[in-house]
Enzyme design. Structure first.
Site, short mmCIF file in Angstrom:
data_model
loop_
_atom_site.label_atom_id
_atom_site.label_comp_id
_atom_site.label_asym_id
_atom_site.label_seq_id
_atom_site.Cartn_x
_atom_site.Cartn_y
_atom_site.Cartn_z
CG ASP A 40 42.40 48.78 77.55
OD1 ASP A 40 41.97 47.86 78.30
OD2 ASP A 40 42.25 48.77 76.32
CG ASP A 76 44.12 44.66 75.49
OD1 ASP A 76 45.06 43.86 75.28
OD2 ASP A 76 43.20 44.89 74.67
CD GLU A 100 40.51 42.90 76.90
OE1 GLU A 100 41.44 42.99 77.71
OE2 GLU A 100 39.88 43.89 76.49
CG ASP A 127 36.97 48.44 77.64
OD1 ASP A 127 36.25 48.95 78.53
OD2 ASP A 127 36.82 48.63 76.42
#
Ligand code: 1YM
Length: 640
Positions: A507, A505, A428, A509
């Site tokens: 998180d 990541d 990403e 997203d």
């Protein structure tokens, strides 16, 4: 109670049998991951379900105890406790012999367990301790084992009596052995889903689940009197249904066939197969029989009603199943499975039985429900139209020059061309992608950075999916094409990388991108997942920098807790927010280097959960998506 004494030659052979289970647990329960752990409970539950199928039990209680043990209790006849020909109580034979007694293997329908009745002894062998209480003939009998070895002394081969009772049933309580399993905390979420499924498949059964590990006990009662109809309704609960579920059933050649069908206003098909209450993730002969006969019946109707003219080609099976959710459940006295994972039914007579029952019953049903028939055929007509357009799009794509992944500048490929040793990381963000390109072992590791969110493949149509640049690059890089309802061009043999590693990541997203990629693979390249090629990288969440001694990367909060406990002295804690925060060296050390990294393998055996989740994930809610990622990550096996 006294401990084990001499058990004679027979028992020694018995114990050797269980020793084999401890030596190679994977052979008996699939794996020693969390999935295998849950399997212990299912094995015991399956015996109780067999007792239900035999007509003697209508209630099963499953309790996950606060101390990590589990209890399963049923109100059946109770496992026989009388003298077995081996000179000990039959109960003991059940819990210490692999393939316990041929007698129950061959009985028709005594086969709900995935492992054909071997379950009890396998669970026993893999438990630190296991206790049994059998209520039968007015008494409660007791037995106990440690790692499969009995610790109760028998009186003339028979079990001690604890007390008298008017009830009957079997109670089994055990603690999984931490020497065997990677982790010993059962997954409650997965267990509830499986028990709920069992309740749908057995409409006269009530299953009570209780999780005492939580502060406020999680308590569920699963009773689904509508059976498969209810199951289909649940699968379609977030969709717009075109009609009430259709239920067809019958028996042919000693095989019971049941099926529920409901169409929704969406383009994908979801057809699930069960044999003797066990989900067959790779389908098999029952599903082939179902699909073939259903296509035939519907094409015959289409010609009869005039939706297809005599000269028109037939609808394809995929046209007909456009928008279909169906469950085909059969009861087979002697099921056989194909392949390594044993999840594909192989009996040719299952195809014949399903074909005969569904062929006959579908006609009886649709003759009386013409409106339903017409709306299903209209759906097939729409699908055929889309198929034809898409076939054209595909031909156009193939005639255009092939895009090369070198020229679009995205993929940094590895040098080796031996797929067995190659890995591709889908990373990403351009910044992490850049670091990863510098950090990698360029001999074996390819990097493909992806920007932001890829297309939501669940809702997009085929030509849009194919037009998406990042998806194109990915399909091209993997080298095996893609498959979808409309034709199957996927060839796993051509896969250029042994491991496809999603690196996002930690998180929301990142979780979203990871979900979208998993959906893409699940929908268009499911073999990648079935054959274990897809992984999720687990970058560390923290770096602990002590005032004295070596720095340490910590991959989750549990690791942090452990570090806090074991580490004496001061340390600074650095929290990583994203991959982009790590420099090339750190990225290599923590996430790319096979020596240190933590990869979690993604598996989709439970396609009910997966297909459900895929739909759920593609809704507008973020929290369920996140929960899915975490649950998935927890269930996944660690590739050390
Ligand atoms: C909580 C787990 O194992 N229940 C259970 C198992 C058996 C019976 C009843 C049973 C079977 C039969 C006759 C038969 C089993 N019995 C055997 C064996 N619950 C759980 N409930 N009477 C009772 O199959 O004829 C194996 S499993 F072999 F001893 F008969």
């Amino acid at each position: 109670m006294a401990t084990t004494k001499d058990y004679g030659a027979d028992s020694i052979r018995v114990l050797e049998g269980l020793e084999a289970v401890r030596e190679r647990p994977g052979m008996y329960i699939g794996s020693t991951s969390r999935k295998g752990l849950n399997h212990l409970v299912y094995e015991i539950v399956d015996n109780a379900v067999d007792e239900h199928l035999a007509g003697f039990c209508d209630r099963i209680e499953v309790t996950l105890e606060a101390d990590g043990s589990a209890t399963v209790n049923d109100n059946g006849r109770g496992i026989p406790v009388g003298m077995h020909e081996k000179g000990v109580s039959a109960e003991r034979v059940v819990f210490t012999t692999l393939h316990a007694g041929g007698k129950f293997d061959s009985d028709a329908y005594k086969t709900s367990g995935g492992l054909h009745g071997v379950g009890s002894s396998v669970v026993n062998a893999l438990s630190t301790y296991l206790e049994v209480k059998v209520s039968r003939e007015g008494n409660v009998y007791y037995d106990r084992y440690e790692k499969g070895v009995p610790t109760v002394e028998l009186e003339k081969g028979l079990l001690p009596v604890l007390k008298t009772t008017r009830k009957t049933g079997t109670w089994v309580h055990f603690l999984p052995d931490p020497d065997i399993f990677d982790r010993t905390d059962f997954s409650g979420t997965e267990m509830k889903s499986r028990l709920h499924e069992t309740a749908y498949l057995n409409p006269n059964l009530t299953i009570i689940f209780e999780d005492k590990r939580k502060e406020d006990n999680d308590h569920h009662e699963y009773h689904e009197p509508d059976g498969l109809i209810g199951f289909v309704r649940e699968l379609n609960e977030s969709e717009e249904a075109l009609h009430e579920p259709i239920y067809l059933s019958g028996e042919a050649d000693g095989i019971m066939v049941e099926c529920a069908i409901q169409y929704v206003n969406d383009f994908h098909e979801n057809v699930l197969g069960f044999c003797n209450n066990i989900f067959n993730s790779e389908g098999g002969t029952h599903l082939t029989g179902f699909k073939t006969i259903f296509t035939q019946v519907m094409n015959t109707y289409a010609k009869e009603i005039g939706i297809l003219k005599d000269k028109d080609p037939n609808f394809t099976g995929t046209d007909i199943r456009n928008g279909m959710t169906a469950i085909v459940s059969i009861k087979h006295p002697d099921p056989r499975f194909e392949g390594q994972t044993k999840t594909k039914l192989d009996n040719p007579d299952a195809n014949k039985a399903v074909s005969s029952i569904i062929g006959e019953q579908a006609v009886l049903h649709f003759d009386r429900n013409l409106d339903e028939l017409k709306s299903i055929l209209a759906n097939a007509e729409r699908a055929a139209k889309i198929r034809k357009t898409e076939e054209k799009t595909k031909t156009n794509m193939l005639t255009k020059p092939k895009f090369s992944f070198d020229s679009n500048g995205k993929l940094a490929n590895c040098q080796s061309r031996d797929p067995k040793e190659c890995e591709i990381f889908i990373v990403e963000g351009d910044s992490a992608g850049g670091s990863a390109k510098m950090a990698r072992d360029r001999m074996y590791q390819a990097i493909m950075p992806i920007r932001g969110k890829i297309l939501n493949v669940e809702k997009a149509t085929m030509d849009k999916v194919l037009a998406n640049a990042e998806i194109k690059t990915m399909i091209n890089a993997f080298g095996c094409g893609f498959s979808e309802g409309y034709g199957n061009d996927f060839d796993i043999e051509k896969l250029k990388y042994d491991k496809i590693v999603i690196m996002t990541d930690a998180d929301v997203d990142g979780a979203h991108i990871c979900t979208l990629l998993l959906t893409l693979f699940y929908r268009f390249m499911p073999e990648l997942i079935y054959e274990g090629h897809v992984y999720v990288a687990m970058p560390p969440l923290y770096k602990a920098i002590p005032s004295k001694g070596k720095e340490e990367y910590l991959y989750d909060d549990r690791a942090l807790e452990k570090y806090r406990k074991n580490h004496k002295g001061n340390f600074t804690l650095q929290r990583y927010k994203g991959l982009g925060e790590m420099d090339a060296e750190q990225l290599w050390e923590t996430t790319l280097n096979p020596e240190n990294r933590l990869l979690k393998q993604v598996g989709i055996e439970d396609a009910k959960l997966a297909s459900h989740t895929t739909a759920l994930l593609m809704g507008n809610d973020v929290p369920p998506r996140k929960a899915f990622i975490y649950e998935h990550a927890l269930n996944a096996t660690i590739d050390a």
